[in-house]
Design a protein around this motif. Sequence first.
Motif, PDB file in Angstrom:
ATOM      1  N   THR A  61       9.083   4.562  -1.729  1.00 47.63           N
ATOM      2  CA  THR A  61       9.612   3.639  -2.733  1.00 47.63           C
ATOM      3  C   THR A  61      10.041   2.354  -2.045  1.00 47.63           C
ATOM      4  OG1 THR A  61      11.900   4.382  -2.503  1.00 47.63           O
ATOM      5  CG2 THR A  61      10.491   5.613  -4.048  1.00 47.63           C
ATOM      6  N   THR A  62      10.350   1.352  -2.843  1.00 49.24           N
ATOM      7  CA  THR A  62      10.833   0.099  -2.255  1.00 49.24           C
ATOM      8  C   THR A  62      12.099   0.323  -1.450  1.00 49.24           C
ATOM      9  OG1 THR A  62      12.066  -0.431  -4.282  1.00 49.24           O
ATOM     10  CG2 THR A  62       9.827  -1.321  -4.087  1.00 49.24           C
ATOM     11  N   GLU A  63      12.983   1.207  -1.934  1.00 50.41           N
ATOM     12  CA  GLU A  63      14.235   1.458  -1.218  1.00 50.41           C
ATOM     13  C   GLU A  63      13.976   2.158   0.105  1.00 50.41           C
ATOM     14  OE1 GLU A  63      18.732   3.176  -1.972  1.00 50.41           O
ATOM     15  OE2 GLU A  63      17.176   3.527  -3.476  1.00 50.41           O
TER      16      GLU A  63
ATOM     17  N   GLU B 207       0.121  -2.738 -13.403  1.00 50.53           N
ATOM     18  CA  GLU B 207       0.736  -1.447 -13.093  1.00 50.53           C
ATOM     19  C   GLU B 207       1.496  -1.501 -11.769  1.00 50.53           C
ATOM     20  OE1 GLU B 207      -2.387  -1.906 -13.996  1.00 50.53           O
ATOM     21  OE2 GLU B 207      -2.464  -0.956 -15.967  1.00 50.53           O
ATOM     22  N   LEU B 208       0.884  -2.146 -10.732  1.00 55.61           N
ATOM     23  CA  LEU B 208       1.538  -2.239  -9.432  1.00 55.61           C
ATOM     24  C   LEU B 208       2.771  -3.139  -9.506  1.00 55.61           C
ATOM     25  CD1 LEU B 208       1.670  -1.619  -6.432  1.00 55.61           C
ATOM     26  CD2 LEU B 208       0.053  -3.499  -6.041  1.00 55.61           C
ATOM     27  N   VAL B 209       2.647  -4.266 -10.211  1.00 56.44           N
ATOM     28  CA  VAL B 209       3.790  -5.177 -10.362  1.00 56.44           C
ATOM     29  C   VAL B 209       4.943  -4.470 -11.065  1.00 56.44           C
ATOM     30  CG1 VAL B 209       4.611  -7.290 -11.462  1.00 56.44           C
ATOM     31  CG2 VAL B 209       2.398  -7.275 -10.290  1.00 56.44           C
ATOM     32  N   ASP B 210       4.630  -3.737 -12.143  1.00 50.34           N
ATOM     33  CA  ASP B 210       5.670  -3.024 -12.888  1.00 50.34           C
ATOM     34  C   ASP B 210       6.313  -1.933 -12.026  1.00 50.34           C
ATOM     35  OD1 ASP B 210       5.197  -4.588 -15.081  1.00 50.34           O
ATOM     36  OD2 ASP B 210       3.960  -3.115 -16.132  1.00 50.34           O
ATOM     37  N   LEU B 211       5.490  -1.252 -11.232  1.00 53.74           N
ATOM     38  CA  LEU B 211       6.006  -0.191 -10.381  1.00 53.74           C
ATOM     39  C   LEU B 211       7.004  -0.739  -9.368  1.00 53.74           C
ATOM     40  CD1 LEU B 211       5.937   2.741  -9.302  1.00 53.74           C
ATOM     41  CD2 LEU B 211       3.971   2.059  -7.885  1.00 53.74           C
ATOM     42  N   ILE B 212       6.618  -1.831  -8.698  1.00 49.86           N
ATOM     43  CA  ILE B 212       7.493  -2.424  -7.680  1.00 49.86           C
ATOM     44  C   ILE B 212       8.745  -3.015  -8.310  1.00 49.86           C
ATOM     45  CG2 ILE B 212       7.662  -4.286  -5.982  1.00 49.86           C
ATOM     46  CD1 ILE B 212       4.725  -3.778  -5.318  1.00 49.86           C
TER      47      ILE B 212
ATOM     48  N   TRP C 131       0.824  -1.206   0.000  1.00 54.09           N
ATOM     49  CA  TRP C 131       0.000   0.000   0.000  1.00 54.09           C
ATOM     50  C   TRP C 131       0.861   1.259   0.000  1.00 54.09           C
ATOM     51  CZ3 TRP C 131      -4.633   0.646  -1.564  1.00 54.09           C
ATOM     52  CH2 TRP C 131      -5.586  -0.374  -1.436  1.00 54.09           C
ATOM     53  N   LEU C 132       1.945   1.263   0.764  1.00 54.97           N
ATOM     54  CA  LEU C 132       2.818   2.435   0.799  1.00 54.97           C
ATOM     55  C   LEU C 132       3.398   2.749  -0.575  1.00 54.97           C
ATOM     56  CD1 LEU C 132       4.700   1.778   4.167  1.00 54.97           C
ATOM     57  CD2 LEU C 132       3.016   3.571   3.715  1.00 54.97           C
ATOM     58  N   VAL C 133       3.756   1.693  -1.324  1.00 55.26           N
ATOM     59  CA  VAL C 133       4.252   1.894  -2.683  1.00 55.26           C
ATOM     60  C   VAL C 133       3.130   2.345  -3.605  1.00 55.26           C
ATOM     61  CG1 VAL C 133       5.286   0.767  -4.684  1.00 55.26           C
ATOM     62  CG2 VAL C 133       6.139   0.239  -2.404  1.00 55.26           C
TER      63      VAL C 133
ATOM     64  N   PRO D  14      -4.284  -4.461  -1.704  1.00 57.62           N
ATOM     65  CA  PRO D  14      -4.375  -3.942  -3.077  1.00 57.62           C
ATOM     66  C   PRO D  14      -4.338  -5.062  -4.100  1.00 57.62           C
ATOM     67  CG  PRO D  14      -2.176  -3.592  -2.194  1.00 57.62           C
ATOM     68  CD  PRO D  14      -3.014  -4.093  -1.057  1.00 57.62           C
ATOM     69  N   ASP D  15      -5.004  -4.843  -5.223  1.00 59.24           N
ATOM     70  CA  ASP D  15      -4.973  -5.823  -6.311  1.00 59.24           C
ATOM     71  C   ASP D  15      -3.593  -5.834  -6.947  1.00 59.24           C
ATOM     72  OD1 ASP D  15      -7.653  -6.451  -5.939  1.00 59.24           O
ATOM     73  OD2 ASP D  15      -8.325  -4.875  -7.314  1.00 59.24           O
ATOM     74  N   PHE D  16      -3.140  -7.050  -7.300  1.00 61.09           N
ATOM     75  CA  PHE D  16      -1.849  -7.181  -7.971  1.00 61.09           C
ATOM     76  C   PHE D  16      -2.043  -6.893  -9.459  1.00 61.09           C
ATOM     77  CE2 PHE D  16       2.166  -9.072  -6.214  1.00 61.09           C
ATOM     78  CZ  PHE D  16       1.958  -8.630  -4.918  1.00 61.09           C
ATOM     79  N   THR D  17      -2.250  -5.631  -9.789  1.00 67.37           N
ATOM     80  CA  THR D  17      -2.423  -5.237 -11.186  1.00 67.37           C
ATOM     81  C   THR D  17      -1.067  -5.195 -11.879  1.00 67.37           C
ATOM     82  OG1 THR D  17      -2.186  -2.892 -10.659  1.00 67.37           O
ATOM     83  CG2 THR D  17      -4.428  -3.823 -10.561  1.00 67.37           C
TER      84      THR D  17
END
Length: 490
Positions: free
Chosen positions: A206-208, A267-272, A198-200, A262-265
């Motif tokens: 960011t992940t970092e 867009e979210l997968v690409d973002l992470i 959710w934070l991402v 959150p749904d694993f869309t």
Amino acid sequence: MKTAAIIGGGVIGGGWAARFLLNGWDVRVFDPDPEAERKIGEVLDNARRSLPGLSDAPLPAEGRLSFHAELAEAVAGADWIQESVPERLELKHKVFAGVQAACHTDAIIGSSTSGFKPSELQQGAARPGQIMVTHPFNPVYLLPLIEVVTTAENDPALVARARETLTGLGLFPLHVRKEIDAHIADRFLEAVWREALWLVKDGIATTEEIDEAIRMGFGIRWAQMGLFETYRVAGGEAGMKHFMAQFGPALKWPWTKLMDVPDFTDELVDLIAGQSDAQSGAHSIRELERIRDNNLVAMMRALKGQGWGAGAVLNRQDDRLRENSTLAGGVDQVGDLSRPILTLSRAVPLDWTDYNGHMNEAKYLEAFAAASDRFMEIIGCDADYIASGGSYFTAQTHIRHLAEAHAGARIEIRTQMLVGEGKKLHLFHSMYEGDRLLATGESFLLHVDLATRRPSAPSSGIEEAMRRIRVAQAGLPYPEGAGQSIRRPG
């Protein structure tokens, strides 16, 4: 020799293979993947470099590793069978059926599953009580926690034997008394993982940045104290009740989206994935593993010095290893006194190396000092003797560096007594890797009265032990390099 069968040679299976192998077990691996031998070989390379350095006592000789094309061949006669195949229940059931058709009925069958309950694994099994969850954490060859999850089908004697075996491997078996999906630790990880997603997704971090929040703060605290004890300390002198009274109301505040995932869309997968690549893409996976291993060993050895957390587990394992080694007992237990005496046997840990990639010069002194301590113990100057008021102080030391030693190298120090009479003790240590002489350390010590801090005569028991060694070693040649800085008496 005990035998472990590893079913599935991926990251976790390879880690299990390393843990057993480097603790003296023979290991048989079954995995139809044609790359399994290469993959496990690479994991073993890392394990051989890092795991031995966790121990300050000599490890047993490495067991034999073999790869088998047939499941039945791998498990026949094995004492422990560890299943680490992909997380598909029907696949695990198929594997257990094949295992139980060929293994001993008293063999322990452990599953590395991170999510399935043992009752689910036992469904349809010929001998359900033989199967239990033994869930490790990566890297298995370094991290001590093993979640042991059982059911009423598991005989308490079998569970006790499983825990004893795991403890003997230097692991910390945590018995989960009531089965639950994902056991204990992964439920915490899942909660943190969901919050991080959710934070991402919401663009807050960011992940970092999330990783920095963990590893620069509470992650270090959790590594040595866990959750509840950390909070207890946070309560100050008033303790846990004060902490709960102060922060309990926060449980009602909207601080978490834990129950809303959150749904694993795409867009979210690409973002992470993109953020993770930017964070860590400069290193290969193998480089990241080595960085991880370096940090884990350094942290765990630091905890070891404090006898705290995972370090306490390592200290207990060292005690067990010493009890079964030649590095225990006094002059009567040493064996042949006419040869230089074994006073140290260990691996070079990662944190003993420096910017040149070899053993730091200060650590040679530490190793030779440990050898002197062991020699003192042999002649009777042990902890009890020192507590009574007598000890040896080092007056002079001379070290010759003759060859390089690298992380993971198994070194031995053998000690010749050049002078051992009255208050004087003159020792010559030789450090070897196999037959290769790495360094020598010459030390001159004086027996001291700890009350006056002045030289004094040792006890008659120490005098007699030194006399026995002096007579036995009288025929040894004066070692090359001795006396260059510390004058030879007479």
